[in-house]
Write a protein that holds these residues in place. Sequence first.
Motif, PDB file in Angstrom:
ATOM      1  N   PHE A  58      -6.402  -5.380 -14.022  1.00  0.00           N
ATOM      2  CA  PHE A  58      -6.598  -4.521 -12.852  1.00  0.00           C
ATOM      3  C   PHE A  58      -8.040  -4.024 -12.753  1.00  0.00           C
ATOM      4  CE2 PHE A  58      -6.697  -0.146 -11.153  1.00  0.00           C
ATOM      5  CZ  PHE A  58      -6.108  -0.317  -9.899  1.00  0.00           C
ATOM      6  N   LEU A 106     -12.736   9.284  -7.817  1.00  0.00           N
ATOM      7  CA  LEU A 106     -11.891   9.105  -6.636  1.00  0.00           C
ATOM      8  C   LEU A 106     -11.717  10.438  -5.912  1.00  0.00           C
ATOM      9  CD1 LEU A 106      -9.264   6.740  -8.268  1.00  0.00           C
ATOM     10  CD2 LEU A 106     -10.622   6.150  -6.249  1.00  0.00           C
ATOM     11  N   LEU A 119     -15.036   4.276  -0.009  1.00  0.00           N
ATOM     12  CA  LEU A 119     -14.687   5.665   0.236  1.00  0.00           C
ATOM     13  C   LEU A 119     -15.936   6.406   0.697  1.00  0.00           C
ATOM     14  CD1 LEU A 119     -12.415   6.559  -2.841  1.00  0.00           C
ATOM     15  CD2 LEU A 119     -11.813   5.441  -0.701  1.00  0.00           C
ATOM     16  N   GLY A 152     -13.015  -0.514  -4.831  1.00  0.00           N
ATOM     17  CA  GLY A 152     -12.443   0.413  -3.862  1.00  0.00           C
ATOM     18  C   GLY A 152     -13.336   1.615  -3.601  1.00  0.00           C
ATOM     19  N   LEU A 153     -13.951   2.123  -4.661  1.00  0.00           N
ATOM     20  CA  LEU A 153     -14.799   3.317  -4.522  1.00  0.00           C
ATOM     21  C   LEU A 153     -15.951   3.109  -3.534  1.00  0.00           C
ATOM     22  CD1 LEU A 153     -14.977   4.578  -8.224  1.00  0.00           C
ATOM     23  CD2 LEU A 153     -14.402   6.018  -6.251  1.00  0.00           C
ATOM     24  N   PHE A 185      -3.541   2.136   4.596  1.00  0.00           N
ATOM     25  CA  PHE A 185      -4.963   2.480   4.711  1.00  0.00           C
ATOM     26  C   PHE A 185      -5.295   2.890   6.142  1.00  0.00           C
ATOM     27  CE2 PHE A 185      -4.181  -0.863   1.661  1.00  0.00           C
ATOM     28  CZ  PHE A 185      -4.718  -0.324   0.505  1.00  0.00           C
ATOM     29  N   ILE A 209      -0.050  -3.012   4.027  1.00  0.00           N
ATOM     30  CA  ILE A 209      -0.069  -4.267   3.280  1.00  0.00           C
ATOM     31  C   ILE A 209       0.982  -4.198   2.165  1.00  0.00           C
ATOM     32  CG2 ILE A 209      -1.502  -5.943   2.049  1.00  0.00           C
ATOM     33  CD1 ILE A 209      -3.971  -4.790   3.403  1.00  0.00           C
ATOM     34  N   PHE A 256     -13.484  -2.824   6.139  1.00  0.00           N
ATOM     35  CA  PHE A 256     -12.149  -2.972   5.553  1.00  0.00           C
ATOM     36  C   PHE A 256     -11.843  -4.443   5.274  1.00  0.00           C
ATOM     37  CE2 PHE A 256      -7.539  -3.339   5.456  1.00  0.00           C
ATOM     38  CZ  PHE A 256      -7.241  -2.401   4.469  1.00  0.00           C
ATOM     39  N   LEU A 296      -0.629   4.935  -1.722  1.00  0.00           N
ATOM     40  CA  LEU A 296       0.101   3.873  -2.417  1.00  0.00           C
ATOM     41  C   LEU A 296       1.552   4.301  -2.606  1.00  0.00           C
ATOM     42  CD1 LEU A 296       0.059   1.204  -4.112  1.00  0.00           C
ATOM     43  CD2 LEU A 296      -0.626   2.612  -6.077  1.00  0.00           C
ATOM     44  N   VAL A 316     -12.414   4.594   4.084  1.00  0.00           N
ATOM     45  CA  VAL A 316     -11.010   4.199   4.061  1.00  0.00           C
ATOM     46  C   VAL A 316     -10.203   5.275   3.323  1.00  0.00           C
ATOM     47  CG1 VAL A 316      -9.375   2.421   3.308  1.00  0.00           C
ATOM     48  CG2 VAL A 316     -11.678   1.760   4.050  1.00  0.00           C
ATOM     49  N   VAL A 363      -5.543   4.549 -13.750  1.00  0.00           N
ATOM     50  CA  VAL A 363      -6.872   5.169 -13.704  1.00  0.00           C
ATOM     51  C   VAL A 363      -7.174   6.004 -14.940  1.00  0.00           C
ATOM     52  CG1 VAL A 363      -7.224   5.208 -11.217  1.00  0.00           C
ATOM     53  CG2 VAL A 363      -5.966   7.075 -12.290  1.00  0.00           C
ATOM     54  N   PHE A 366       5.018  -2.861  -3.821  1.00  0.00           N
ATOM     55  CA  PHE A 366       4.128  -1.804  -3.331  1.00  0.00           C
ATOM     56  C   PHE A 366       4.034  -1.867  -1.808  1.00  0.00           C
ATOM     57  CE2 PHE A 366       2.446  -3.491  -7.332  1.00  0.00           C
ATOM     58  CZ  PHE A 366       2.504  -2.365  -8.135  1.00  0.00           C
ATOM     59  N   THR A 386       1.156  -0.608   0.545  1.00  0.00           N
ATOM     60  CA  THR A 386      -0.164   0.029   0.546  1.00  0.00           C
ATOM     61  C   THR A 386      -0.533   0.353   1.987  1.00  0.00           C
ATOM     62  OG1 THR A 386      -1.451  -2.043   0.677  1.00  0.00           O
ATOM     63  CG2 THR A 386      -0.769  -1.339  -1.504  1.00  0.00           C
ATOM     64  N   GLU A 391      -0.088   8.117 -11.172  1.00  0.00           N
ATOM     65  CA  GLU A 391      -0.955   6.963 -11.393  1.00  0.00           C
ATOM     66  C   GLU A 391      -0.631   6.294 -12.729  1.00  0.00           C
ATOM     67  OE1 GLU A 391      -4.151   9.497 -10.738  1.00  0.00           O
ATOM     68  OE2 GLU A 391      -4.531   8.771  -8.704  1.00  0.00           O
ATOM     69  N   LEU A 412     -13.550  -5.379   2.157  1.00  0.00           N
ATOM     70  CA  LEU A 412     -12.820  -4.819   1.006  1.00  0.00           C
ATOM     71  C   LEU A 412     -11.643  -5.712   0.603  1.00  0.00           C
ATOM     72  CD1 LEU A 412     -11.705  -2.624  -0.968  1.00  0.00           C
ATOM     73  CD2 LEU A 412     -10.776  -1.445   1.032  1.00  0.00           C
ATOM     74  N   VAL A 413     -10.794  -6.056   1.568  1.00  0.00           N
ATOM     75  CA  VAL A 413      -9.627  -6.874   1.195  1.00  0.00           C
ATOM     76  C   VAL A 413     -10.061  -8.256   0.708  1.00  0.00           C
ATOM     77  CG1 VAL A 413      -7.929  -5.621   2.587  1.00  0.00           C
ATOM     78  CG2 VAL A 413      -9.127  -7.560   3.606  1.00  0.00           C
TER      79      VAL A 413
HETATM   80  C1  HEM Z   1      -9.875   1.927  -0.245  1.00  0.00           C
HETATM   81  C2  HEM Z   1     -10.251   1.434  -1.401  1.00  0.00           C
HETATM   82  C3  HEM Z   1      -9.266   1.379  -2.532  1.00  0.00           C
HETATM   83  C4  HEM Z   1      -9.224   2.212  -3.587  1.00  0.00           C
HETATM   84  C5  HEM Z   1     -10.180   3.371  -3.875  1.00  0.00           C
HETATM   85  C6  HEM Z   1      -8.100   1.819  -4.396  1.00  0.00           C
HETATM   86  C7  HEM Z   1      -7.717   2.442  -5.555  1.00  0.00           C
HETATM   87  C8  HEM Z   1      -6.595   2.165  -6.284  1.00  0.00           C
HETATM   88  C9  HEM Z   1      -6.197   2.821  -7.491  1.00  0.00           C
HETATM   89  C10 HEM Z   1      -6.962   3.962  -8.153  1.00  0.00           C
HETATM   90  C11 HEM Z   1      -5.047   2.274  -7.906  1.00  0.00           C
HETATM   91  C12 HEM Z   1      -4.293   2.548  -9.190  1.00  0.00           C
HETATM   92  C13 HEM Z   1      -3.447   3.758  -9.180  1.00  0.00           C
HETATM   93  C14 HEM Z   1      -2.841   3.890 -10.574  1.00  0.00           C
HETATM   94  O1  HEM Z   1      -3.578   4.271 -11.509  1.00  0.00           O
HETATM   95  O2  HEM Z   1      -1.639   3.601 -10.730  1.00  0.00           O
HETATM   96  C15 HEM Z   1      -4.696   1.249  -6.939  1.00  0.00           C
HETATM   97  C16 HEM Z   1      -3.559   0.470  -7.025  1.00  0.00           C
HETATM   98  C17 HEM Z   1      -3.248  -0.500  -6.107  1.00  0.00           C
HETATM   99  N1  HEM Z   1      -3.972  -0.895  -5.021  1.00  0.00           N
HETATM  100 FE1  HEM Z   1      -5.758  -0.139  -4.481  1.00  0.00          FE
HETATM  101  N2  HEM Z   1      -7.491   0.737  -3.841  1.00  0.00           N
HETATM  102  C18 HEM Z   1      -8.156   0.442  -2.685  1.00  0.00           C
HETATM  103  C19 HEM Z   1      -7.863  -0.593  -1.823  1.00  0.00           C
HETATM  104  C20 HEM Z   1      -6.783  -1.417  -1.919  1.00  0.00           C
HETATM  105  C21 HEM Z   1      -6.451  -2.465  -0.969  1.00  0.00           C
HETATM  106  C22 HEM Z   1      -7.270  -2.802   0.282  1.00  0.00           C
HETATM  107  C23 HEM Z   1      -5.292  -3.035  -1.390  1.00  0.00           C
HETATM  108  C24 HEM Z   1      -4.505  -4.166  -0.772  1.00  0.00           C
HETATM  109  C25 HEM Z   1      -5.066  -5.179  -0.116  1.00  0.00           C
HETATM  110  C26 HEM Z   1      -4.891  -2.357  -2.592  1.00  0.00           C
HETATM  111  C27 HEM Z   1      -3.744  -2.608  -3.300  1.00  0.00           C
HETATM  112  C28 HEM Z   1      -3.325  -1.922  -4.412  1.00  0.00           C
HETATM  113  C29 HEM Z   1      -2.108  -2.208  -5.125  1.00  0.00           C
HETATM  114  C30 HEM Z   1      -1.078  -3.275  -4.789  1.00  0.00           C
HETATM  115  C31 HEM Z   1      -2.054  -1.316  -6.185  1.00  0.00           C
HETATM  116  C32 HEM Z   1      -0.974  -1.232  -7.260  1.00  0.00           C
HETATM  117  C33 HEM Z   1      -1.377  -2.120  -8.414  1.00  0.00           C
HETATM  118  C34 HEM Z   1      -0.394  -2.083  -9.554  1.00  0.00           C
HETATM  119  O3  HEM Z   1       0.101  -1.002  -9.895  1.00  0.00           O
HETATM  120  O4  HEM Z   1      -0.122  -3.175 -10.094  1.00  0.00           O
HETATM  121  N3  HEM Z   1      -5.825  -1.399  -2.892  1.00  0.00           N
HETATM  122  N4  HEM Z   1      -5.651   1.200  -5.984  1.00  0.00           N
END
Ligand code: HEM
Length: 189
Positions: free
Chosen positions: A111, A73, A125, A121-122, A150, A91, A160, A132, A128, A65, A146, A148, A62, A163-164
């Motif tokens: 972010f 999480l 949960l 996002g939380l 789900f 995605i 969902f 990643l 979903v 976070v 990336f 992603t 990660e 969420l998006v």
């Molecule tokens: C289910 C709920 C979600 C949770 C709990 C969640 C949680 C997270 C977390 C914790 C990270 C960061 C990880 C790190 O520290 O490097 C992350 C990154 C990311 N998530 Fe989510 N996410 C969720 C939903 C989504 C959705 C629906 C999308 C896309 C539509 C998405 C796209 C991304 C992307 C692209 C990253 C990378 C961001 C970056 O590094 O610049 N996430 N997510």
Amino acid sequence: VSGSQPPRLYTFAGGDSGAWRIVRSTALAGEPLPEASRLAIIPGGASSGAAKWRLRGVTSNERYVTRAEKSELIAKQQGLGRPDSGCAALIPIRKTAAWWALPQDERRRIFEESSRHVRIGLKYLPAVARRLHHCRDLGESEPFDFLTWFEYAPADAAAFDALVAELRASEEWSWVEREIDIRVVRAGP
Ligand code: HEM
């Protein structure tokens, strides 16, 4: 690689075969992908077989976070492959060169402090489950940053979508230059 380690490299292949049936594929930003009817997820760097497109990514450490967020999480999330997760979304996302030029602290601020990615996002949960995959470290020519992934039950499909929608309205998404929303359902026998 020791036998008990989960794979880090995954290939997502769109074509005529695979455990998931593609129900729609929407290019929200940038170029679409060629049409395909099935999605296969192959651990490792598979390149054999016919496919309309093939995307690769690795799971990684990660970047953003905090300890408190990570603990929340871990307490709430569930793993992939639940039998009732009949729906899923792949995605692929690419962020702009300007995003990647930012220092770590500014990316973290966008972010989370601005966009509330983890906070949002939380709320979704454990309905979903997610994984990643990072693409940039694989080389120069990966089309996305990336992948992603789900998984969720059909009854949670509306959640969902909410969420998006929440995430896409955030500042973080103003740094997204290519995004394709591919929805799939588990293919029958
Ligand atoms: C289910 C709920 C979600 C949770 C709990 C969640 C949680 C997270 C977390 C914790 C990270 C960061 C990880 C790190 O520290 O490097 C992350 C990154 C990311 N998530 Fe989510 N996410 C969720 C939903 C989504 C959705 C629906 C999308 C896309 C539509 C998405 C796209 C991304 C992307 C692209 C990253 C990378 C961001 C970056 O590094 O610049 N996430 N997510």
